[in-house]
Structures are given as structure tokens and as C-alpha cells.
Scaffold this active site. Sequence first.
Site, PDB file in Angstrom:
ATOM      1  N   ARG A  55       0.821  -1.211   0.000  1.00  0.00           N
ATOM      2  CA  ARG A  55       0.000   0.000   0.000  1.00  0.00           C
ATOM      3  C   ARG A  55       0.859   1.267   0.000  1.00  0.00           C
ATOM      4  NH1 ARG A  55      -4.631   0.348   4.394  1.00  0.00           N
ATOM      5  NH2 ARG A  55      -2.882   0.748   5.759  1.00  0.00           N
ATOM      6  N   LYS A  92      12.333   0.942   3.647  1.00  0.00           N
ATOM      7  CA  LYS A  92      13.122   0.311   4.726  1.00  0.00           C
ATOM      8  C   LYS A  92      12.148  -0.611   5.485  1.00  0.00           C
ATOM      9  CE  LYS A  92      14.994  -0.272   8.838  1.00  0.00           C
ATOM     10  NZ  LYS A  92      14.064  -1.356   9.198  1.00  0.00           N
ATOM     11  N   PRO A  93      12.192  -1.918   5.172  1.00  0.00           N
ATOM     12  CA  PRO A  93      11.261  -2.826   5.845  1.00  0.00           C
ATOM     13  C   PRO A  93      11.727  -3.197   7.246  1.00  0.00           C
ATOM     14  CG  PRO A  93      12.578  -4.029   4.226  1.00  0.00           C
ATOM     15  CD  PRO A  93      13.047  -2.590   4.189  1.00  0.00           C
ATOM     16  N   GLU A 103      13.160  -5.401  10.206  1.00  0.00           N
ATOM     17  CA  GLU A 103      14.204  -6.437  10.260  1.00  0.00           C
ATOM     18  C   GLU A 103      13.598  -7.834  10.445  1.00  0.00           C
ATOM     19  OE1 GLU A 103      14.066  -3.700  12.057  1.00  0.00           O
ATOM     20  OE2 GLU A 103      13.482  -4.271  14.091  1.00  0.00           O
ATOM     21  N   GLY A 152       4.539   2.066  12.622  1.00  0.00           N
ATOM     22  CA  GLY A 152       5.296   1.398  13.681  1.00  0.00           C
ATOM     23  C   GLY A 152       4.911   1.969  15.031  1.00  0.00           C
ATOM     24  N   SER A 153       5.866   1.891  15.964  1.00  0.00           N
ATOM     25  CA  SER A 153       5.562   2.280  17.338  1.00  0.00           C
ATOM     26  C   SER A 153       5.530   3.805  17.506  1.00  0.00           C
ATOM     27  CB  SER A 153       6.629   1.706  18.275  1.00  0.00           C
ATOM     28  OG  SER A 153       7.884   2.263  17.945  1.00  0.00           O
ATOM     29  N   THR A 154       4.825   4.244  18.538  1.00  0.00           N
ATOM     30  CA  THR A 154       4.765   5.679  18.846  1.00  0.00           C
ATOM     31  C   THR A 154       6.154   6.182  19.237  1.00  0.00           C
ATOM     32  OG1 THR A 154       2.470   5.430  19.519  1.00  0.00           O
ATOM     33  CG2 THR A 154       3.595   7.396  20.305  1.00  0.00           C
ATOM     34  N   GLY A 160       8.017   6.714  16.081  1.00  0.00           N
ATOM     35  CA  GLY A 160       7.329   7.794  15.365  1.00  0.00           C
ATOM     36  C   GLY A 160       7.732   9.166  15.889  1.00  0.00           C
ATOM     37  N   GLU A 203       1.701   6.362  11.083  1.00  0.00           N
ATOM     38  CA  GLU A 203       0.621   5.478  11.512  1.00  0.00           C
ATOM     39  C   GLU A 203       1.184   4.676  12.676  1.00  0.00           C
ATOM     40  OE1 GLU A 203      -1.307   2.775  12.382  1.00  0.00           O
ATOM     41  OE2 GLU A 203      -1.208   1.743  10.458  1.00  0.00           O
TER      42      GLU A 203
HETATM   43  P1  ADP Z   1       7.274  -2.627  15.515  1.00  0.00           P
HETATM   44  O1  ADP Z   1       7.857  -3.191  16.767  1.00  0.00           O
HETATM   45  O2  ADP Z   1       5.805  -2.646  15.452  1.00  0.00           O
HETATM   46  O3  ADP Z   1       7.912  -3.199  14.279  1.00  0.00           O
HETATM   47  P2  ADP Z   1       8.962  -0.276  15.576  1.00  0.00           P
HETATM   48  O4  ADP Z   1       8.569   1.147  15.649  1.00  0.00           O
HETATM   49  O5  ADP Z   1       9.864  -0.801  16.628  1.00  0.00           O
HETATM   50  O6  ADP Z   1       7.588  -1.073  15.536  1.00  0.00           O
HETATM   51  O7  ADP Z   1       9.624  -0.597  14.181  1.00  0.00           O
HETATM   52  C1  ADP Z   1       8.993  -0.217  12.973  1.00  0.00           C
HETATM   53  C2  ADP Z   1      10.054   0.053  11.926  1.00  0.00           C
HETATM   54  O8  ADP Z   1      10.858   1.157  12.356  1.00  0.00           O
HETATM   55  C3  ADP Z   1      11.000  -1.108  11.662  1.00  0.00           C
HETATM   56  O9  ADP Z   1      11.295  -1.130  10.291  1.00  0.00           O
HETATM   57  C4  ADP Z   1      12.237  -0.715  12.481  1.00  0.00           C
HETATM   58  O10 ADP Z   1      13.436  -1.266  12.010  1.00  0.00           O
HETATM   59  C5  ADP Z   1      12.236   0.786  12.268  1.00  0.00           C
HETATM   60  N1  ADP Z   1      12.972   1.546  13.285  1.00  0.00           N
HETATM   61  C6  ADP Z   1      13.289   1.194  14.541  1.00  0.00           C
HETATM   62  N2  ADP Z   1      13.958   2.192  15.160  1.00  0.00           N
HETATM   63  C7  ADP Z   1      14.078   3.204  14.257  1.00  0.00           C
HETATM   64  C8  ADP Z   1      14.649   4.518  14.276  1.00  0.00           C
HETATM   65  N3  ADP Z   1      15.235   5.020  15.367  1.00  0.00           N
HETATM   66  N4  ADP Z   1      14.556   5.261  13.149  1.00  0.00           N
HETATM   67  C9  ADP Z   1      13.951   4.778  12.058  1.00  0.00           C
HETATM   68  N5  ADP Z   1      13.382   3.563  11.970  1.00  0.00           N
HETATM   69  C10 ADP Z   1      13.444   2.784  13.061  1.00  0.00           C
END
Ligand code: ADP
Length: 385
Positions: A124, A139-140, A142, A195-197, A200, A217
Amino acid sequence: MGLLKDKVLINGEWVSAATKATFNVKNPRNGSIVGAAPHMDASDAAVAIEAANEAFKTWQNVTADQRSALLRKCVADCAEEAKRIKGEIVSSPHPGKKCLIERQPIGVVGLITPWNFPLLLTARKIATALAAGCTCVVKPSEDTPLSTLSVIQLAEDAGVPKGVINVVTCDRANAAQIGKALCESRLIAGISFTGSTVVGKILYQQCASRIKRLCLELGGNAPFLVFNSANIDKAVETARVCGIVEEAKSRGANIVTGGQPAKEAGKLFYQPTLITNVTKDMQVYKDEIFGPVVSVTKFKTEEEGVAMAVDTEKGLASYFFSQDVAQIFRVSRLLQSGTVAVNDGMGGSPLAPFGGIKESGIGKEGSQYGIDECCYIKSITIGDL
Ligand code: ADP
């Protein structure tokens, strides 16, 4: 080409990290290794950004019909919306002048995705960017890079030109440096993150350095209200969340069923769990729960139920069950979230936008509103008419 990749696509070539480093991708069910992906860093990201920037120069001029046809072949999402990116012509207060209002692609977008829904969210985000006429660097997570890489192989097979979609994968250790490179690059016009707040908020700060367009989101903690008039069987069938049970137990919650790891299924499995006597101070009440845990808190009046539902910093989605039409309209309006599902556990449509309010994020994904996040609106005044 096979869909299980161990390289990433940058500028139309499947490549390794410049350092050749890789990281293993594991099956979460049993920890077995299912593949490996390049462990890249900020210098690899810079190469991907350059490629996307170069490709933007031509991709932005590809017709909406061509973009639509390509999307239909690979990810479909947004294929029709690509053709409906509209402008307006408005009158001017001055004689002999007209003002054109036009949507233009913002440029290269950075797309950062989480582990959950790895195919849907990646497809999407990419489709939205491409439909708008933007190119991207993805950047997917890990945990799930291989799903992303398979989507990108499909896009390449469909004929998406080189440099339009580029990917940078890395283990968690390099996520922050790649995120920073995307947020602070002068060549990236916007970031779309799911991803996480916590992460974000980091990206929001980093994007401030260049006043960059940002769509976030973030986590949710959806209230699920069941009113007296609800069809209870349907409500029960529709509910499923995840959570931290021990803390709730220690604070006096009652575990009606489950409450233990499901060891027989594997190390990471948890029993379906129902908790009652849940109070506001418990994590299971406040946090987004990734697991088969339902916590139940009673309310007596609509006012009390709604007050509990909005008493959170999160505002992604809300659910409620009611057969009272006036209540359906009233409560839908009062709930503080970007989406509300009534008598339904899924919600949504590809034609409806998705995205939270409060600390669940800013901006919208999907539909014409998602495409708007990848466009800027330009006013062009023409005189001498
Ligand atoms: P989730 O645990 O739901 O995957 P995260 O916010 O931890 O949520 O991770 C979502 C994405 O953000 C992943 O691709 C992760 O690698 C990436 N990520 C984690 N830390 C950072 C950061 N400091 N800056 C940018 N991307 C990040």
C-alpha cells in the site's frame, strides 16, 4: 525470478550491502532461519536515495494511465486512484486572470514499515507513492524483510522502471542510522512510517530539520464497546487483541480463561485469554496488546462507556456494537479515533482512508486521501487571458 531474495533492489540492480554484511531472518514460530538479507547502513541508504532522486526526474512525467497500468499488474492498490489525481480552475478577482490548482508529486519518499501486515503495508505504501508520481526508498522491518523483497520482485517483473522503487534492509542495530539518513536527506521529500509511537516521535523530530512531509501510523489501543442492544454473539466472535497478563493479575484482575504460555504450540505462543476486573492502572487496559488477550471492563451508561473509550492518548481505531440507530450516529461522532467500526471487527475499504489521531499518528493511508500525502498543491495564476 524467484520471490525469496537475499539481495535488495537499488537502481534496478539486486545488490548486497557495500560491506557484504547480512543478517538472518527467522521463522518466529520456532526460531529456524528462513533466509538472510543485506545488513545495510546509512551509506547504502544514500545510494538508494540518489537512485530514487534520479528516477523521479522521469517517473514524475509518466502519465497517470501508465502508472495505473503498472500498479494494476503488480500491487493493484491505488491503480484507479492514480487516474483521479485532480486539480481545479478557480476565478481570479482580477480581469483576464485564472488560477489553476494542481496536485504534484512531492518527490522521493522514504517508507519505513513494521513486521505486522508486511505485504499489505508495504504494497500500500509503495502503491500510494507510485500512483502519486513519487519514487521511493523502502526500509522494511528487520523481522520481515523477505515479504517486502518479494513484493518488490513482483513490481520489477511488472515493469516498474529502475530506480522508482529502491530498498534498504538492515538488522535492528542500523535502523536508527538509516531512519536518520532518510529523514535528514535533502533529496527525500517525505516519510511515511508505520510502527511504534516511540519511533514515530523520533522521526517527527528528525523531519523537523527540513520541515519534511510526514505521515505517521502509530500504535493504537482500540476500545471495543458492547452496548445493551448489541448482538452479543457477533460482538464476541469479532473481538481479538494481545497483552500483558501477569501485571494485570498482580493488580487484582481475574483470569477467566487462559493466562499462560501455550508451550505445547511453541515458545512464542500464548493461550487465548479472557481477563475481567480490569482497571485503568493496568497495562492490559492502557497498552496496545499483540496477543490473543481480551480484557473486559464493565460500564453502565453510554456516557461512561464513551468516557472510558476516549480516556487514552491513542486514537487509531474504535469498535462498538449497538442496534440503536441514534446511538450509532452519536457514539461514532464522540469516539476519538481516525476510524470507527460499528457492528464490525474489520472495518475499512480501499476507498476509505486509514490513520489515527492523537498519539496514533498524523496523515492518512490508502484512498485519494493517502495519495494527497504524497502530493503538494500548487496554485498557478495565469494572466493575459
Ligand atoms: P514494531 O515493533 O511494530 O515493528 P517499531 O517502531 O519498533 O515497531 O519498528 C517499525 C520500523 O521502524 C521497523 O522497520 C524498524 O526497524 C524501524 N525503526 C526502529 N527504530 C528506528 C529509528 N530510530 N529510526 C527509524 N526507523 C526505526
